[in-house]
Design a protein around this motif. Structure first.
Motif, PDB file in Angstrom:
ATOM      1  N   LEU A  83       0.795  -1.225   0.000  1.00  0.00           N
ATOM      2  CA  LEU A  83       0.000   0.000   0.000  1.00  0.00           C
ATOM      3  C   LEU A  83       0.833   1.284   0.000  1.00  0.00           C
ATOM      4  O   LEU A  83       0.534   2.201  -0.772  1.00  0.00           O
ATOM      5  N   PRO A  84       1.888   1.420   0.848  1.00  0.00           N
ATOM      6  CA  PRO A  84       2.677   2.662   0.807  1.00  0.00           C
ATOM      7  C   PRO A  84       3.247   2.949  -0.585  1.00  0.00           C
ATOM      8  O   PRO A  84       3.264   4.103  -1.033  1.00  0.00           O
ATOM      9  N   GLY A  85       3.700   1.900  -1.277  1.00  0.00           N
ATOM     10  CA  GLY A  85       4.200   2.102  -2.641  1.00  0.00           C
ATOM     11  C   GLY A  85       3.100   2.538  -3.579  1.00  0.00           C
ATOM     12  O   GLY A  85       3.319   3.390  -4.460  1.00  0.00           O
ATOM     13  N   ALA A  86       1.903   1.972  -3.407  1.00  0.00           N
ATOM     14  CA  ALA A  86       0.772   2.342  -4.257  1.00  0.00           C
ATOM     15  C   ALA A  86       0.344   3.787  -4.009  1.00  0.00           C
ATOM     16  O   ALA A  86      -0.094   4.480  -4.934  1.00  0.00           O
ATOM     17  N   LEU A  87       0.463   4.240  -2.774  1.00  0.00           N
ATOM     18  CA  LEU A  87       0.104   5.626  -2.472  1.00  0.00           C
ATOM     19  C   LEU A  87       0.997   6.602  -3.240  1.00  0.00           C
ATOM     20  O   LEU A  87       0.573   7.707  -3.592  1.00  0.00           O
ATOM     21  N   LYS A  88       2.227   6.190  -3.507  1.00  0.00           N
ATOM     22  CA  LYS A  88       3.137   7.035  -4.289  1.00  0.00           C
ATOM     23  C   LYS A  88       2.941   6.846  -5.798  1.00  0.00           C
ATOM     24  O   LYS A  88       2.737   7.815  -6.531  1.00  0.00           O
ATOM     25  N   SER A  89       2.980   5.604  -6.247  1.00  0.00           N
ATOM     26  CA  SER A  89       2.983   5.342  -7.688  1.00  0.00           C
ATOM     27  C   SER A  89       1.605   5.417  -8.324  1.00  0.00           C
ATOM     28  O   SER A  89       1.475   5.788  -9.501  1.00  0.00           O
ATOM     29  N   ILE A 139       4.057  10.480   6.407  1.00  0.00           N
ATOM     30  CA  ILE A 139       3.163  11.025   7.432  1.00  0.00           C
ATOM     31  C   ILE A 139       1.932  10.140   7.605  1.00  0.00           C
ATOM     32  O   ILE A 139       1.532   9.808   8.728  1.00  0.00           O
ATOM     33  N   VAL A 140       1.339   9.721   6.485  1.00  0.00           N
ATOM     34  CA  VAL A 140       0.142   8.873   6.547  1.00  0.00           C
ATOM     35  C   VAL A 140       0.442   7.562   7.262  1.00  0.00           C
ATOM     36  O   VAL A 140      -0.303   7.124   8.153  1.00  0.00           O
ATOM     37  N   VAL A 141       1.547   6.921   6.903  1.00  0.00           N
ATOM     38  CA  VAL A 141       1.892   5.627   7.498  1.00  0.00           C
ATOM     39  C   VAL A 141       2.241   5.783   8.973  1.00  0.00           C
ATOM     40  O   VAL A 141       1.886   4.934   9.800  1.00  0.00           O
ATOM     41  N   LEU A 142       2.925   6.873   9.325  1.00  0.00           N
ATOM     42  CA  LEU A 142       3.249   7.116  10.729  1.00  0.00           C
ATOM     43  C   LEU A 142       1.985   7.263  11.577  1.00  0.00           C
ATOM     44  O   LEU A 142       1.862   6.645  12.639  1.00  0.00           O
ATOM     45  N   LEU A 176      -8.742   6.690   5.279  1.00  0.00           N
ATOM     46  CA  LEU A 176      -8.962   5.332   4.768  1.00  0.00           C
ATOM     47  C   LEU A 176      -7.769   4.422   5.060  1.00  0.00           C
ATOM     48  O   LEU A 176      -7.942   3.244   5.400  1.00  0.00           O
ATOM     49  N   THR A 177      -6.549   4.968   4.943  1.00  0.00           N
ATOM     50  CA  THR A 177      -5.351   4.171   5.236  1.00  0.00           C
ATOM     51  C   THR A 177      -5.317   3.764   6.704  1.00  0.00           C
ATOM     52  O   THR A 177      -4.973   2.621   7.046  1.00  0.00           O
TER      53      THR A 177
END
Length: 444
Positions: free
Chosen positions: A276-282, A293-296, A354-355
Motif C-alpha cells: 500500500l505505501p508504494g501504491a500511495l506514491k505510484s 506522514i500517513v503511514v506514521l 482510509l489508510t
C-alpha cells in the motif's frame, strides 16, 4: 469448544498466580525485545533506502541490481526461520531467559558491524556480499529473540491477563516503525541524502544502525537485571529433542494449523504494510513525505487497535476473534483498499483516514497472534512451536511481488493486491477454524 490437550502442559488444577513484579518485568522485557527486533528489521527498509547508492554496484545490469536489492531484504527473512529453529530448540531445552539475552546480544553486534561497513566504492562487490551475509546472520539472531522472550512473558501471565499482555508485546511492532521512521527523517534533516557523496549516503545512514545496536545492548542489561527465568519452564516437563517432538503427533497438527493461520496473516500484512505505501506514491500520486506522514499516523493509531484486539479476544475468545478478523479483512478491508487506491493525491485527508482504517481492520489481529500461538503449544515445545509457527509461514507470502505480477495479466495492476488481501483473509479464517479455542487453556 474444549481446549486441545496439545495446547497445555499443566495439570487441571487451579492456575497458580505469579508475582505481579515478575509478570510486569517479563512483559516489559518481551515488549522491549520485540521493539528492538522490529527496529532492526526496519533498518534496511527505512534507514538504508535513502543511501542505497552506497552499496549499489555500478557495473551490473538493472536486473542484477534488482536481485541484489531483493537479496538484502530476503537474507533476513531466510535467517529468521533458521534462528527460530535453533534458538527455539535451546529455549525449550536450556531456558527462555538465557536464549533471549544471547540472541539480542547477537543481533546487536551484527547491527553495529553493519554500521561500519565500507561501500561499493571502497571494496567493490565485497561490500554487497558482506551486507547480505550480515543481514542473514542478523535474521538468525532476530529469529531467536521472540522465540524465547515472548513465551517467557506468556508463561508469567495469569490466564485473565494473557490477551492484554500479548497485545502489549506486539505493540512493539508499530512503535518500532514509528521510531525508525522518525529517526531517519531527523537524520535526513541533519545530513541530507543525494548523490554518492552526500552526507546521508556517506555517514548519516550509520547513525540509526548504531542506535539499533545500542538499544539491543540496553535490552540485554535490563533483561539480565530484571527478568527471572520462567517458573513454568523450570517446573514443567523437559523434552530431550523439542524439534523432534514438535514435528510429530498432536504437536505437528497444532504446528500445521498455526502455519495455515499465519500464512494468511502474513499475506494480509504485506498487502497493507509493504504494498500500500508504494501504491500511495505510484498510483495515487502522494509525495514520499506525505506517504511517510500517513503511514506514521496509521501506525500510532494501530497501537490502540492491537490493545483493543487483545482485550476483545479475552472476552469473546481468540478463535472467534481470528475467524471474524479474517473475514473482515477479506471483505471490508478489500473495499477500503480499492477505495484508497482509486483516489487522487488531492484527497489527502480522506486518503489518510482510509489508510488508518485499513490498518486497523487488517492489522489489529496481530494483537492476538502472540497470545494465541503460545497457547497452542505445551511448555516442552512452546518456544520451538511459537518461533517456527510465527516465522516459517512468512516464506510463501514473501514472494508476493511475483504473485502480484502474475495477477496483473487478468486484473488491473492497482487492484491486484485486493485479490491477495481477500485470499489472505480467507486463509486466516480457515486456519482459525481448524484450531481450538485457547482462551481458557492452562499455560501455568
Amino acid at each position: 469448544m474444549s481446549a486441545d490437550p496439545s495446547t497445555s502442559s499443566a495439570l487441571p488444577q487451579a492456575d497458580p498466580k505469579p508475582s505481579t513484579r515478575a509478570t510486569r518485568a517479563a512483559v516489559i522485557g518481551a515488549a522491549a525485545g520485540f521493539f528492538v527486533d522490529m527496529f532492526d528489521v526496519y533498518l534496511p527498509i527505512v534507514a538504508l533506502a535513502p543511501a542505497e547508492a552506497y552499496f549499489r554496484a555500478s557495473n551490473v545490469s538493472a536486473t542484477t541490481s534488482s536481485i541484489i536489492t531483493a537479496m538484502i531484504f530476503v537474507a533476513t527473512l531466510i535467517g529468521r526461520p533458521i534462528g527460530a529453529a535453533l534458538f527455539g530448540h535451546f529455549g525449550d531445552k536450556l531456558g527462555r531467559r538465557r536464549i533471549a539475552m544471547t540472541s539480542v546480544a547477537g543481533f546487536g553486534v551484527i547491527t553495529l558491524l553493519i554500521s561500519v561497513l565500507p561501500g561499493y566504492q571502497q571494496i567493490g562487490m565485497s561490500a554487497v556480499v558482506l551486507l547480505i551475509v550480515l543481514r542473514f546472520l542478523d535474521g538468525v539472531f532476530l529469529g531467536g529473540e521472540y522465540t524465547a522472550a515472548t513465551p517467557l512473558a506468556m508463561e508469567y501471565s495469569p490466564k485473565a491477563q494473557r490477551g492484554r499482555n500479548g497485545a502489549i508485546i506486539m505493540a512493539g511492532f508499530p512503535l518500532a516503525y514509528c521510531a525508525i521512521s522518525l529517526l531517519t527523517l531527523a537524520m535526513l534533516q541533519i545530513a541530507p541524502a543525494g548523490d554518492i557523496n552526500s552526507p546521508y549516503v556517506q555517514w548519516g545512514w550509520r547513525v540509526p544502525f548504531v542506535v539499533g545496536g545500542l538499544i539491543a545492548f540496553g535490552f540485554v542489561l535490563y533483561y539480565r537485571r530484571s527478568v527471572p527465568e520462567s517458573d513454568v519452564w523450570e517446573s514443567g516437563p523437559r523434552s530431550q529433542s523439542p524439534l523432534r517432538e514438535l514435528l510429530r503427533g498432536r504437536n505437528l497438527r497444532s504446528f500445521l494449523q498455526v502455519f495455515v493461520l499465519m500464512t494468511g496473516v502474513w499475506v494480509t500484512l504485506y498487502m497493507v504494510s509493504a504494498v500500500l505505501p508504494g501504491a500511495l506514491k505510484s498510483v495515487v500520486g502522494l509525495s514520499s513525505s506525505k506517504v511517510t506522514i500517513v503511514v506514521l499516523v496509521a501506525n500510532v493509531i494501530l497501537i490502540a487497535g492491537y490493545l483493543g484486539a487483545g482485550l476483545l479476544s479475552q472476552r469473546i475468545g481468540r478463535r472467534t476473534f481470528l475467524i471474524v478478523a479474517g473475514l473482515v479483512s477479506a471483505t471490508i478491508g478489500a473495499v477500503l483498499y480499492g477505495l484508497t487506491v482509486s483516489l487522487s493525491a488531492n484527497a489527502f485527508w480522506l486518503i489518510a483516514l482510509l489508510t488508518t482504517l485499513l490498518n486497523l481492520i487488517v492489522l489489529s489481529c496481530w494483537g492476538v497472534i502472540t497470545t494465541y500461538v503460545n497457547e497452542r503449544f505445551h511448555t516442552g515445545v512452546r518456544a520451538s512451536g511459537f518461533g517456527l509457527g510465527y516465522s516459517v509461514a512468512v516464506i510463501i507470502p514473501s514472494f508476493y511481488a511475483f504473485y502480484l505480477s502474475g495477477l496483473s495479466a487478468v486484473v488491473p495492476g492497482k487492484f491486484t493486491p485486493i485479490v491477495l488481501l481477500v485470499l489472505g483473509g480467507l486463509i486466516m479464517s480457515l486456519g482459525a477454524v481448524l484450531g481450538p479455542e485457547t482462551r481458557d487453556v492452562e499455560i501455568r
